[in-house]
Design an enzyme around this catalytic site. Sequence first.
Site, PDB file in Angstrom:
ATOM      1  N   SER A 121     -27.527  13.755  17.179  1.00  0.00           N
ATOM      2  CA  SER A 121     -27.359  14.830  16.211  1.00  0.00           C
ATOM      3  C   SER A 121     -28.503  14.763  15.198  1.00  0.00           C
ATOM      4  O   SER A 121     -29.660  14.780  15.602  1.00  0.00           O
ATOM      5  CB  SER A 121     -25.985  14.733  15.534  1.00  0.00           C
ATOM      6  OG  SER A 121     -25.738  15.874  14.746  1.00  0.00           O
ATOM      7  N   THR A 122     -28.211  14.620  13.917  1.00  0.00           N
ATOM      8  CA  THR A 122     -29.254  14.614  12.888  1.00  0.00           C
ATOM      9  C   THR A 122     -30.307  13.550  13.179  1.00  0.00           C
ATOM     10  O   THR A 122     -29.987  12.373  13.329  1.00  0.00           O
ATOM     11  CB  THR A 122     -28.640  14.350  11.499  1.00  0.00           C
ATOM     12  OG1 THR A 122     -27.575  15.265  11.287  1.00  0.00           O
ATOM     13  CG2 THR A 122     -29.684  14.508  10.409  1.00  0.00           C
ATOM     14  N   HIS A 143     -26.985  18.140  19.327  1.00  0.00           N
ATOM     15  CA  HIS A 143     -26.416  19.226  18.522  1.00  0.00           C
ATOM     16  C   HIS A 143     -27.520  20.168  18.057  1.00  0.00           C
ATOM     17  O   HIS A 143     -28.387  19.788  17.279  1.00  0.00           O
ATOM     18  CB  HIS A 143     -25.700  18.650  17.292  1.00  0.00           C
ATOM     19  CG  HIS A 143     -24.542  17.770  17.630  1.00  0.00           C
ATOM     20  ND1 HIS A 143     -23.988  16.889  16.733  1.00  0.00           N
ATOM     21  CD2 HIS A 143     -23.833  17.621  18.783  1.00  0.00           C
ATOM     22  CE1 HIS A 143     -22.986  16.243  17.308  1.00  0.00           C
ATOM     23  NE2 HIS A 143     -22.871  16.668  18.549  1.00  0.00           N
TER      24      HIS A 143
END
Length: 374
Positions: A170-171, A197
Amino acid sequence: MNKKVLVVDDSALMRKLLRQILEEAGYEVATAKDGYEAIELNRTFQPDVITLDINMPRMDGLTALSHIMLERPVPVVMVSSLTEDGALITLEALNLGAVDYVTKPGGTISLNIDMIKDEVLSKVKTAQLARVSRARTIVRKIREEREKVRPDKISLQVTGEEGVVIIGGSTGGPRTLEEILPKLPENFPLPVVVCQHMPGVFTKSFAERLDKFCQLKVVEVDKLLPVERGVIYIAKGNADMVFTRRGGKLMLQPVPERPEYLWHPSVELLGKSALEHIPPPKIIAVMLTGMGYDGAEAFAEIKKKGGKTIAESEESAVVFGMPKELIEREGATVILPADKIARQLINWSKALIQEEAKNAHKKTGERKTSSNNH
């Protein structure tokens, strides 16, 4: 003391609206209208987080970002348009050291700002936790990588029944994936399935970008596709992705986002579908940087049932959330910094193929013995 956020945008209305959102949440806010002001305020205001527009007069966001990352690294959230061009530039920004991005609402900004209010606050809050120490070297590293001659790719049209690598992130994930995937050699023996994501327009651009840097072929999974060696598969944004079988052949299929999962494309759903269609000892699962716990339960189950898992270590993770969740569930076979993950994947994949060949040889010998006895 309140955390400080620097809002950089050439639109006076956007600056006003972002300032209002952040001040209502308790942040101390300063604003800048272009890259030059951003660089100066990064020195004097010393923000904890910067939101940075991409398209600005005098000095654009990418140029300002490269100066910020080299002079006084700070977590940066890019604010970009949801277009193909905007996606490509945002991916470049993530490689230059930005930790995340927010897409500007379409149409009249003042009427649609509530659509991104929660996202802005969530991503600024997450950015506060981000590690940016590696950003000082990232600009030079990218330039050096691009000067290298990339070898010709090969596409092995062979089913990957020997096993599969699945990766969740993700991040901070895009930059980390660009550190790992180009290191996989053109003869890497397993298919690689990535669940990062991202919105849909970004995943297409991301797959195309990776395809330029990687020795393996990189594709976005925008339709039912066979799983083959020599290919890296990127889950399409604004959807989820699952393994399935057609006529006994392993396939990947995009499916509508499922509301029971919080993040998309869902790493947890991908991991669960892998367990349904692939023998767990043939699965290698990698959990990269990101906030939250998406995929932790499924990856821990993969390890419990005989598969191998890697959790990115805190020392290299931009946000040590998803890997930490996997570790706390005792789901990590090994914990490694990003720059060591590709080597581990190569070693494990070789061992998996060798074990498969050994078992096949053993079965052939048993059949011959059985035939002779008859």
